[in-house]
Design a protein around this motif. Structure first.
Motif, PDB file in Angstrom:
ATOM      1  N   SER A 112      41.166  39.352  35.084  1.00 27.43           N
ATOM      2  CA  SER A 112      40.451  38.362  35.880  1.00 27.43           C
ATOM      3  C   SER A 112      40.353  38.887  37.302  1.00 27.43           C
ATOM      4  N   LEU A 113      39.179  38.765  37.899  1.00 27.72           N
ATOM      5  CA  LEU A 113      38.996  39.202  39.268  1.00 27.72           C
ATOM      6  C   LEU A 113      37.924  38.365  39.953  1.00 27.72           C
TER       7      LEU A 113
ATOM      8  N   VAL B 163      32.174  34.795  42.978  1.00 31.36           N
ATOM      9  CA  VAL B 163      32.092  34.841  41.512  1.00 31.36           C
ATOM     10  C   VAL B 163      33.460  35.197  40.942  1.00 31.36           C
ATOM     11  N   ASN B 164      33.907  34.393  40.001  1.00 31.80           N
ATOM     12  CA  ASN B 164      35.142  34.685  39.259  1.00 31.80           C
ATOM     13  C   ASN B 164      34.776  35.227  37.877  1.00 31.80           C
ATOM     14  N   LEU B 165      35.399  36.332  37.514  1.00 29.98           N
ATOM     15  CA  LEU B 165      35.062  37.013  36.259  1.00 29.98           C
ATOM     16  C   LEU B 165      36.305  37.209  35.404  1.00 29.98           C
ATOM     17  N   SER B 166      36.082  37.336  34.118  1.00 25.96           N
ATOM     18  CA  SER B 166      37.170  37.729  33.216  1.00 25.96           C
ATOM     19  C   SER B 166      36.621  38.679  32.161  1.00 25.96           C
ATOM     20  N   PHE B 167      37.423  39.690  31.843  1.00 20.55           N
ATOM     21  CA  PHE B 167      37.049  40.700  30.857  1.00 20.55           C
ATOM     22  C   PHE B 167      38.197  40.893  29.867  1.00 20.55           C
ATOM     23  N   HIS B 168      37.841  41.350  28.700  1.00 15.39           N
ATOM     24  CA  HIS B 168      38.868  41.753  27.730  1.00 15.39           C
ATOM     25  C   HIS B 168      38.667  43.219  27.392  1.00 15.39           C
ATOM     26  N   GLN B 169      39.719  43.994  27.546  1.00 20.05           N
ATOM     27  CA  GLN B 169      39.662  45.418  27.252  1.00 20.05           C
ATOM     28  C   GLN B 169      39.578  45.630  25.750  1.00 20.05           C
TER      29      GLN B 169
ATOM     30  N   ASP C 101      34.040  35.391  30.704  1.00 18.93           N
ATOM     31  CA  ASP C 101      33.645  34.194  31.456  1.00 18.93           C
ATOM     32  C   ASP C 101      33.175  34.569  32.853  1.00 18.93           C
ATOM     33  N   ILE C 102      32.253  33.761  33.380  1.00 17.92           N
ATOM     34  CA  ILE C 102      31.792  33.955  34.745  1.00 17.92           C
ATOM     35  C   ILE C 102      31.717  32.589  35.427  1.00 17.92           C
TER      36      ILE C 102
END
Length: 420
Positions: A76-77, A135-141, A119-120
């Motif tokens: 999350s960043l 903007v808040n973001l989330s990624f899955h490796q 998610d954004i």
């Protein structure tokens, strides 16, 4: 080198290839989870002369946790878009973020990762912060690091299936021996095929291999077909495992298949083909077992092994079907093949492919200046050179087949091979 010197720009590349340099708040959070499944522990029972698997579920008071390894990271960043066009830039980013497929993410540290956008969350304040979008973001490796410990799963499942297929093959063969019309020609063919194995592995001095071979030779195939056919699979696996490289294993498999396959233009009987069929299938099954246990260094070696084992099986099926068609013209001699090697071959290929992400890629480099193996090892294999300079230099020499003056001087423009 300090952390600030190693720090990189945060860059995200969308599935379609759009690249964005991201301004973050400097905080990057990630988490990982232990993956597994809880289930009742089943057991399997196999009936003699029964080619189908029967299942018997045993209810246990304690469930079994199957450890599948550690998942990829969840990131999350928070990022910002500034300036008069911050809203337009944010909208363009959002559109790219919503593209279907995997994307790439470079954090301030480490290598580029394959990720899935999750998610954004976009926030704009038109009063107090009119020139800013947050903007808040989330990624899955995902990709090569997704459930890394579970990479052995395909290999382990394959070994179980090989064991089951070998058992079924021996039982089927034992049943067939009881119905062969010509016991003498069958026994003679069995002995001939056994000699072909002995000749192929004549240089092997492994005591286990020699002991099993002598034990099979001392028995009568007509009296003990179940045990002896099982021993053939073990014997072949011992032979293949004695080779140093997977290339030699595959070459040996190919040679034996050629030796065991009768000519479609010949006059092979059902009795003789019953012996041939056992040796052919055992060669492929045991060969797949050995290939599955082999290690690869380069991605291209793994791909070549997968293609070679596929070609061997395809050729075997095509030629064996021609022979069986001739035999089956006489309805009394009909050959019914119940064991399909294609399943094991496909699973072996899957196991090989599963290992590819961790293997090296071959890279051709054209020297921009005069050089030598020491300088090449220092530049292209820094970690190996730091721990063992001599080993790094030897690796450069070996992988490039350097000889003579190459050990001391390489001209500018010379092409060399690097593995990364």
């Amino acid at each position: 080198m300090s952390y600030s010197d190693r720090q990189k720009q945060v860059i995200w590349t969308s599935p379609s290839g759009k690249k964005f340099i991201l301004d973050t708040d400097g905080k990057i959070k990630f988490s990982r989870k232990r993956k597994g499944e809880v289930k009742n522990n089943p057991t399997r029972s196999y009936g003699k002369k029964n080619n189908r698997t029967s299942y018997k579920t045993v209810n246990m008071s304690d469930d079994t946790f199957q450890d599948l390894g550690v998942s990829g990271r969840d990131f999350s960043l928070k990022i910002y878009f500034f300036g008069d066009n911050h809203d337009i830039d944010a909208n363009n980013f959002e559109a790219a973020y919503c593209e279907h497929g995997k994307s790439k993410l470079q954090l301030p540290y480490g290598n580029i990762m394959t990720v899935q956008a999750l998610d954004i969350d976009i926030e704009q304040d038109t009063v107090e912060r009119a020139s800013l979008t947050e903007v808040n973001l989330s990624f899955h490796q995902c990709g090569g690091t997704f459930y890394p410990v579970a990479k052995a799963t395909k290999s382990t499942a394959l070994k179980k299936n090989i064991s089951q297929m070998q058992e079924t093959l021996s039982e089927s063969f034992s049943d067939a021996v009881g119905t062969i019309p010509d016991a003498q020609s069958f026994a003679s063919r069995w002995s001939d095929n056994l000699d072909k194995i002995a000749n192929k592995f004549t240089d092997i001095q492994n005591s286990d291999f020699i002991g099993i071979l002598e034990d099979i030779k001392s028995q009568n195939i007509l009296n003990n077909p179940l045990v002896m056919s099982t021993q053939i699979g073990i014997l072949l696996k011992k032979g293949f495992s004695a080779y140093d490289t997977v290339t030699d294993v595959i070459s040996s498999i190919s040679d034996l298949i050629t030796d065991f396959l009768p000519s479609s233009s010949g006059n092979v009987s059902k009795s003789e083909y019953t012996a041939d069929d056992l040796f052919l299938k055992s060669t492929i099954i045991s060969g797949c077992d050995a290939v599955n246990d082999s290690s690869f260094e380069l991605r291209k070696d793994a791909i070549n092994a997968a293609e070679d084992i596929q070609d061997i099986n395809d050729n075997y099926i095509e030629q064996s079907q021609e022979v069986e068609q001739i035999i089956n013209e006489n309805l009394e001699d009909t050959v019914i093949t119940e064991i399909d090697t294609t399943e094991i071959v496909n699973q072996t290929i899957g196991s090989i492919i599963d290992k590819i992400d961790d293997l090296k890629v071959e890279k051709i480099v054209c020297l921009k200046e005069h050089s030598n193996p020491l300088m090449i090892a220092f530049e292209y294999y820094p970690d190996m050179f730091k721990s063992d300079p001599d080993a790094a230099i030897e690796y450069v020499n070996k992988t490039n087949n350097f000889e003579g003056d190459d050990f001391f001087f390489l001209k500018k423009g010379r092409k060399i091979v690097i593995y990364v």
